[in-house]
Scaffold this motif. Structure first.
Motif, PDB file in Angstrom:
ATOM      1  N   ARG A   1       0.805  -1.232   0.000  1.00  0.00           N
ATOM      2  CA  ARG A   1       0.000   0.000   0.000  1.00  0.00           C
ATOM      3  C   ARG A   1       0.839   1.283   0.000  1.00  0.00           C
ATOM      4  NH1 ARG A   1      -5.432   0.362   3.201  1.00  0.00           N
ATOM      5  NH2 ARG A   1      -6.664  -1.282   2.233  1.00  0.00           N
TER       6      ARG A   1
ATOM      7  N   PHE B   1      -1.307   3.526  -2.990  1.00  0.00           N
ATOM      8  CA  PHE B   1      -2.602   3.459  -2.316  1.00  0.00           C
ATOM      9  C   PHE B   1      -3.447   4.709  -2.541  1.00  0.00           C
ATOM     10  CE2 PHE B   1      -5.149   4.481   1.477  1.00  0.00           C
ATOM     11  CZ  PHE B   1      -6.056   3.438   1.420  1.00  0.00           C
TER      12      PHE B   1
ATOM     13  N   LYS C   1      -6.945   4.833  -4.520  1.00  0.00           N
ATOM     14  CA  LYS C   1      -8.103   5.236  -3.708  1.00  0.00           C
ATOM     15  C   LYS C   1      -8.773   6.456  -4.325  1.00  0.00           C
ATOM     16  CE  LYS C   1      -9.048   7.473   0.701  1.00  0.00           C
ATOM     17  NZ  LYS C   1      -8.458   7.994   1.950  1.00  0.00           N
TER      18      LYS C   1
ATOM     19  N   ASN D   1     -16.300   1.520   5.248  1.00  0.00           N
ATOM     20  CA  ASN D   1     -15.236   0.515   5.217  1.00  0.00           C
ATOM     21  C   ASN D   1     -14.925  -0.041   6.606  1.00  0.00           C
ATOM     22  OD1 ASN D   1     -14.259   3.172   5.715  1.00  0.00           O
ATOM     23  ND2 ASN D   1     -12.162   2.541   5.276  1.00  0.00           N
ATOM     24  N   ASP D   2     -15.494   0.552   7.647  1.00  0.00           N
ATOM     25  CA  ASP D   2     -15.370  -0.027   8.981  1.00  0.00           C
ATOM     26  C   ASP D   2     -16.312  -1.212   9.154  1.00  0.00           C
ATOM     27  OD1 ASP D   2     -17.525   1.854   8.770  1.00  0.00           O
ATOM     28  OD2 ASP D   2     -17.778   1.753  10.941  1.00  0.00           O
TER      29      ASP D   2
ATOM     30  N   PRO E   1     -16.070  -4.918   4.393  1.00  0.00           N
ATOM     31  CA  PRO E   1     -14.674  -5.105   3.965  1.00  0.00           C
ATOM     32  C   PRO E   1     -14.474  -5.055   2.454  1.00  0.00           C
ATOM     33  CG  PRO E   1     -15.634  -7.223   4.586  1.00  0.00           C
ATOM     34  CD  PRO E   1     -16.655  -6.169   4.926  1.00  0.00           C
TER      35      PRO E   1
ATOM     36  N   ASP F   1     -12.213  -2.081   1.050  1.00  0.00           N
ATOM     37  CA  ASP F   1     -10.773  -2.294   1.188  1.00  0.00           C
ATOM     38  C   ASP F   1     -10.296  -3.406   0.261  1.00  0.00           C
ATOM     39  OD1 ASP F   1     -10.093  -0.313   3.027  1.00  0.00           O
ATOM     40  OD2 ASP F   1     -10.743  -1.516   4.722  1.00  0.00           O
TER      41      ASP F   1
ATOM     42  N   LEU G   1      -9.582  -2.052  -3.202  1.00  0.00           N
ATOM     43  CA  LEU G   1      -8.309  -1.322  -3.223  1.00  0.00           C
ATOM     44  C   LEU G   1      -7.126  -2.287  -3.168  1.00  0.00           C
ATOM     45  CD1 LEU G   1      -9.187   1.600  -0.780  1.00  0.00           C
ATOM     46  CD2 LEU G   1      -8.898   1.771  -3.245  1.00  0.00           C
ATOM     47  N   ASN G   2      -7.242  -3.315  -2.349  1.00  0.00           N
ATOM     48  CA  ASN G   2      -6.129  -4.251  -2.183  1.00  0.00           C
ATOM     49  C   ASN G   2      -5.841  -5.060  -3.445  1.00  0.00           C
ATOM     50  OD1 ASN G   2      -5.562  -3.519   0.466  1.00  0.00           O
ATOM     51  ND2 ASN G   2      -6.980  -5.004   1.329  1.00  0.00           N
TER      52      ASN G   2
ATOM     53  N   ASP H   1      -9.372   9.582   7.519  1.00  0.00           N
ATOM     54  CA  ASP H   1      -9.057   8.457   6.647  1.00  0.00           C
ATOM     55  C   ASP H   1     -10.225   7.489   6.467  1.00  0.00           C
ATOM     56  OD1 ASP H   1      -6.519   9.372   6.152  1.00  0.00           O
ATOM     57  OD2 ASP H   1      -5.634   8.316   7.845  1.00  0.00           O
TER      58      ASP H   1
END
Length: 440
Positions: free
Chosen positions: A46, A50, A54, A85-86, A89, A92, A95-96, A346
């Motif tokens: 990342r 990243f 993003k 995103n909390d 999942p 994320d 993005l990953n 963030d």
């Protein structure tokens, strides 16, 4: 040693699979067996790209909102664009996998094996035929997406909730000040303890979009019986049966209008169309539930002569909906948003709504933070708004009060997980339980 093979592992549970002489990266909690191999951590991957990727994803989603709201006005209020995103999942994950693909090209890795039980990961890496996919999904992955049936089920439930709420609602005097509540959250018995405004009327929601409470009809009946607050009205009690019928028709119209929506979501030259459409359809079900409140909110504002609304959840999609409804109900009303939990810049929650063409429709007039440091984080999104700090006494968790902790023995560590990461933390602890003693 230079490794020529990359193993990407995205599993919920551990699997008995063996590889050797490879680079490998984990995207989830599930592990497999490696020998003579080197792990790459997401933190390392990342570092370089990243923020760029993003930014590309968020820009693509903002463009979708600005274009699609011309077809469906409530599009910005869909909970998908809240980017929680909390809790979810998948944001994320997108993005990953984009970052890992970038890393592969940078390191010129020729052989890639993807071990996954996740459909998003499988579909993305299947796009490159040179990738070998090991798809592990023990469960039959067939989900009926009966969106119209889910809406109908909610409206049938709403009929009984509205009927019951009318029986339990009491007449209240006029109030200039109102607070949004979700009993029993932030209540001590029958006393509301979050806003600390005893002379304000409490506008209580029993259902909302069911993402906050999701009570069964039986649980709602128990809430109605238990709640003895004098200056509280259940908003559902102000909904007419004609409102239910009209809002049900409108909810079904929304799904017809989505036929005109372009579901192509292209990020880094890949089209996440299936993922995007599934998320929008599911979000639209939740947003359609809120239609029942449109007229009730206007009635309450006029009936009780409300000039000020206090609400938490203003960073969430339910809050977006409420703020717009209040502003449309009265030009004189002022909306005061309260921080109710953790917040920092963030988090992705406000990335979309704060930068779309209609963002002002969803801004509170005032914002109150309970942490001085968070004021600057809010200013990243609400630059021109009045943001104030309110001092609140620090409260020790009710759970931690019950735990007897021996400060002299530092071998015992108390872990208090968050609302949405408890299961994940327990899984990590279980993986390490040979060396750790803990109570869960």
């Amino acid at each position: 040693m230079k490794y020529k093979k990359l193993i990407i592992v995205d599993l919920k549970e551990n699997a008995s699979i063996n590889y050797d002489n490879a680079l490998y990266v984990y995207l989830n909690n599930g592990k497999i067996n490696f020998e003579n191999s080197q792990r790459i951590y997401l933190e390392f991957i990342r570092k370089k790209n990243f923020f760029k990727i993003k930014s590309n994803l968020i820009k693509a989603l903002r463009d979708k909102v600005n274009k699609s709201r011309k077809i469906l006005e409530c599009f910005p209020e869909l909970d998908f664009f809240n980017l929680r995103n909390d809790r979810d999942p998948s944001f994320d994950l997108l993005l990953n996998i984009l970052l890992i693909n970038k890393y592969k090209k940078l390191k010129k890795i020729k052989e890639t094996i993807v071990v996954t039980d996740n459909e998003i990961t499988k579909d993305y890496f299947s796009n490159n035929k040179s990738n070998k996919i090991v798809y592990i999904n023990k469960k039959f992955n067939f989900r009926l997406k009966l969106y119209h049936l889910r809406i109908l089920k909610f409206y049938i439930k709403s009929f009984f909730v509205v009927l019951l709420a009318k029986l339990f609602n009491k007449n209240n005097k006029n109030y200039n000040d109102a607070c949004i509540t979700l009993f029993p959250i932030f209540f001590n018995k029958n006393r509301e303890i979050f806003y600390e405004k005893n002379k304000s009327i409490k506008l209580n929601f029993l259902m909302a979009d069911e993402t906050q409470l999701n009570y069964s009809l039986y649980q709602i009946i128990r809430v109605l019986i238990k709640n003895k607050s004098k200056n509280l009205i259940n908003v559902e009690g102000m909904i007419s049966f004609l409102d239910l019928f009209e809002s049900y028709k409108k909810a079904n119209l929304y799904f017809k209008l989505t036929n005109k929506v372009n579901f192509d979501l292209i990020v880094e030259n890949y089209n996440f169309k299936n993922f995007y459409k599934n998320k929008i359809d599911s979000s639209l079900v939740n947003r359609s539930k809120l239609e029942i409140y449109n007229n009730a909110i206007k009635k309450i504002i006029n009936l009780y002569n409300i000039k000020r609304i206090n609400l938490y959840l203003f960073e969430y999609s339910f809050g977006f909906y409420l703020i717009k409804q209040f502003k449309e109900s009265s030009k004189n009303i002022k909306v005061h948003g309260y921080q109710h939990g953790i917040f920092y810049k963030d988090l992705l929650w406000l990335e979309i709504i704060s930068n779309v063409n209609c963002s002002k429709d969803y801004y509170p007039d005032y914002i109150y933070a309970f942490n001085k440091k968070i004021i600057n984080h809010y200013k990243n999104f609400f630059k021109q708004k009045k943001i104030k700090y309110i001092s609140r006494p620090k409260k020790i968790s009710e759970i931690s009060k019950k735990v007897k902790y021996n400060y002299k023995n530092n071998k015992n560590i108390l872990i208090l997980p968050g609302t949405h990461d408890a299961q994940e933390i327990v899984k990590i602890l279980n993986d390490k339980k040979n060396n750790t003693n803990y109570d869960k």
